[in-house]
Design a protein around this motif. Structure first.
Motif, PDB file in Angstrom:
ATOM      1  N   ASP A  39      49.289  42.963  27.152  1.00 40.30           N
ATOM      2  CA  ASP A  39      50.095  43.717  28.116  1.00 40.30           C
ATOM      3  C   ASP A  39      49.214  44.378  29.175  1.00 40.30           C
ATOM      4  OD1 ASP A  39      52.444  43.029  26.886  1.00 40.30           O
ATOM      5  OD2 ASP A  39      52.640  44.897  25.748  1.00 40.30           O
ATOM      6  N   LEU A  40      48.058  44.867  28.732  1.00 43.76           N
ATOM      7  CA  LEU A  40      47.145  45.523  29.663  1.00 43.76           C
ATOM      8  C   LEU A  40      46.616  44.522  30.691  1.00 43.76           C
ATOM      9  CD1 LEU A  40      46.114  48.423  29.943  1.00 43.76           C
ATOM     10  CD2 LEU A  40      44.077  47.750  28.658  1.00 43.76           C
ATOM     11  N   PHE A  41      46.279  43.319  30.233  1.00 44.27           N
ATOM     12  CA  PHE A  41      45.800  42.281  31.153  1.00 44.27           C
ATOM     13  C   PHE A  41      46.909  41.859  32.112  1.00 44.27           C
ATOM     14  CE2 PHE A  41      41.831  42.073  29.106  1.00 44.27           C
ATOM     15  CZ  PHE A  41      40.997  41.191  29.789  1.00 44.27           C
ATOM     16  N   ALA A  42      48.130  41.827  31.615  1.00 47.41           N
ATOM     17  CA  ALA A  42      49.253  41.457  32.485  1.00 47.41           C
ATOM     18  C   ALA A  42      49.444  42.490  33.589  1.00 47.41           C
ATOM     19  CB  ALA A  42      50.529  41.330  31.654  1.00 47.41           C
ATOM     20  N   GLN A  43      49.282  43.763  33.240  1.00 47.27           N
ATOM     21  CA  GLN A  43      49.395  44.824  34.245  1.00 47.27           C
ATOM     22  C   GLN A  43      48.290  44.706  35.283  1.00 47.27           C
ATOM     23  OE1 GLN A  43      49.488  48.632  32.197  1.00 47.27           O
ATOM     24  NE2 GLN A  43      51.091  47.943  30.796  1.00 47.27           N
ATOM     25  N   MET A  44      47.076  44.428  34.827  1.00 49.01           N
ATOM     26  CA  MET A  44      45.970  44.309  35.764  1.00 49.01           C
ATOM     27  C   MET A  44      46.061  43.020  36.584  1.00 49.01           C
ATOM     28  SD  MET A  44      43.471  46.165  36.854  1.00 49.01           S
ATOM     29  CE  MET A  44      42.542  47.216  35.734  1.00 49.01           C
ATOM     30  N   LYS A  45      46.684  42.006  36.028  1.00 45.59           N
ATOM     31  CA  LYS A  45      46.898  40.772  36.789  1.00 45.59           C
ATOM     32  C   LYS A  45      47.823  41.043  37.969  1.00 45.59           C
ATOM     33  CE  LYS A  45      46.898  36.216  37.475  1.00 45.59           C
ATOM     34  NZ  LYS A  45      47.915  36.022  38.512  1.00 45.59           N
ATOM     35  N   TYR A  46      48.798  41.897  37.776  1.00 43.07           N
ATOM     36  CA  TYR A  46      49.700  42.285  38.859  1.00 43.07           C
ATOM     37  C   TYR A  46      48.907  42.993  39.960  1.00 43.07           C
ATOM     38  CZ  TYR A  46      53.457  44.738  41.324  1.00 43.07           C
ATOM     39  OH  TYR A  46      54.292  45.216  42.295  1.00 43.07           O
ATOM     40  N   THR A  47      47.964  43.847  39.542  1.00 40.96           N
ATOM     41  CA  THR A  47      47.107  44.542  40.504  1.00 40.96           C
ATOM     42  C   THR A  47      46.231  43.555  41.264  1.00 40.96           C
ATOM     43  OG1 THR A  47      47.061  46.551  39.161  1.00 40.96           O
ATOM     44  CG2 THR A  47      45.254  46.248  40.728  1.00 40.96           C
ATOM     45  N   LEU A  48      45.629  42.618  40.541  1.00 39.86           N
ATOM     46  CA  LEU A  48      44.780  41.600  41.179  1.00 39.86           C
ATOM     47  C   LEU A  48      45.568  40.776  42.186  1.00 39.86           C
ATOM     48  CD1 LEU A  48      42.045  40.090  41.349  1.00 39.86           C
ATOM     49  CD2 LEU A  48      42.868  38.625  39.489  1.00 39.86           C
ATOM     50  N   ASP A  49      46.781  40.397  41.823  1.00 40.77           N
ATOM     51  CA  ASP A  49      47.622  39.613  42.736  1.00 40.77           C
ATOM     52  C   ASP A  49      47.946  40.401  44.001  1.00 40.77           C
ATOM     53  OD1 ASP A  49      47.633  37.483  40.992  1.00 40.77           O
ATOM     54  OD2 ASP A  49      49.599  37.937  40.126  1.00 40.77           O
TER      55      ASP A  49
END
Length: 295
Positions: A39-49
């Motif tokens: 879940d944490l990686f998914a949140q940061m993936k949103y930030t990266l995008d």
């Protein structure tokens, strides 16, 4: 998990646990937010995008701020990167274009990631994304880089400031570049100490940098300082990876930044009452944006 309150403690924890800066930040966030790693990686993936979107838009078309003070420069830099005339090569000029794009998108009221502030929003995305392109990093690897940057950012936030109104632009663009340089060092295989050495060198390089936004808007000279900060971060990462360390440790460099920032007169801390903001041209641009009533 132990919580570091200084760079020295952060290095010690990472060495004792045999973990990276990014892993420290990941574990801390998982514990604090009670979320899974996925879940944490998914949140940061949103930030990266979101970072990628902001760093791309201005390179694909000319984007202008609502004030009209800045715009179109990211597109110009991107076109120039293809000319073969650059002294530094297409990769570095593209990084410059990415940093400028995020600043222009910010000025146009588009979506950016304030990392750590809106005025410095172009630096970390440009540095992380350029590193990804030059070193063929995956998105998951770039996400770990963002976590590494956040580990450094947490220490800055605890012991100093990100605010230009409190510490000058050294606290905004300086902090962003310090976080970015440390993240790149980790992505290149450096140790936590090497990452913090890079961050320390950044602070020494920008010590005393004032915050003097023309017309009170984070556009001039802020956008170009984002470009400068991105290149500073990339150069410093290479310096550290070559074996150059910082003779002044991170905590001391950070302390110096904070003390210098709070010693700056109010005119040089985001009030638009000093620096280039009150030059003849700076005042003329302010009048152009707001009219004489702004005086």
């Amino acid at each position: 998990m132990k919580i570091a309150s200084s760079g020295e403690e952060l290095i010690k924890i990472c060495e004792e646990e045999q973990i990276s800066l990014s892993e420290y930040a990941i574990r801390k966030e998982m514990e604090a937010k009670e979320v899974s790693r996925e879940d944490l990686f998914a949140q940061m993936k949103y930030t990266l995008d979101a970072m990628r979107e902001g760093a791309t838009l201005g390179r694909e078309k000319k984007v202008y701020s609502l004030s009209g003070l800045i715009g179109g420069d990211a597109y110009r830099l991107q076109q120039y990167s293809k000319s073969g005339k650059s002294l530094m090569g297409a990769g570095i000029v593209t990084a410059m274009a990415m940093a400028m794009s995020s600043s222009e998108v910010n000025g146009s009221m588009g979506k950016i990631v304030a990392c750590p502030t809106a005025g410095s929003c172009g630096i970390l995305p440009a540095v992380i994304l350029t590193t990804g392109e030059l070193l063929n990093k995956t998105d998951d690897e770039l996400i770990t880089g963002l976590f590494a940057a956040s580990a450094i950012g947490m220490i800055i936030g605890m012991n100093a400031t990100f605010s230009g109104a409190e510490g000058g632009c050294q606290a905004e663009c300086g902090s962003a570049a310090a976080m970015a340089a440390g993240a790149v060092v980790e992505l290149m295989g450096g140790t936590p100490k090497m990452s913090l050495d890079a961050a320390a060198i950044i602070f020494k390089n920008v010590l005393g940098l004032v915050c003097d936004p023309v017309a009170g808007l984070v556009e001039i000279p802020c956008a170009k300082r984002n470009v400068s900060g991105a290149i500073n971060a990339l150069c410093t990462a290479d310096m550290v990876m070559a074996g150059v360390d910082s003779k002044i440790p991170f905590d001391d460099a950070l302390s110096a930044m904070y003390k210098v920032g709070t010693s700056l007169p109010a005119e040089l801390r985001e009030t638009a009452l000093g620096g280039v903001a009150v030059t003849e041209t700076g005042l003329a641009l302010k009048e152009k944006v707001f009219g004489k009533a702004s005086e």
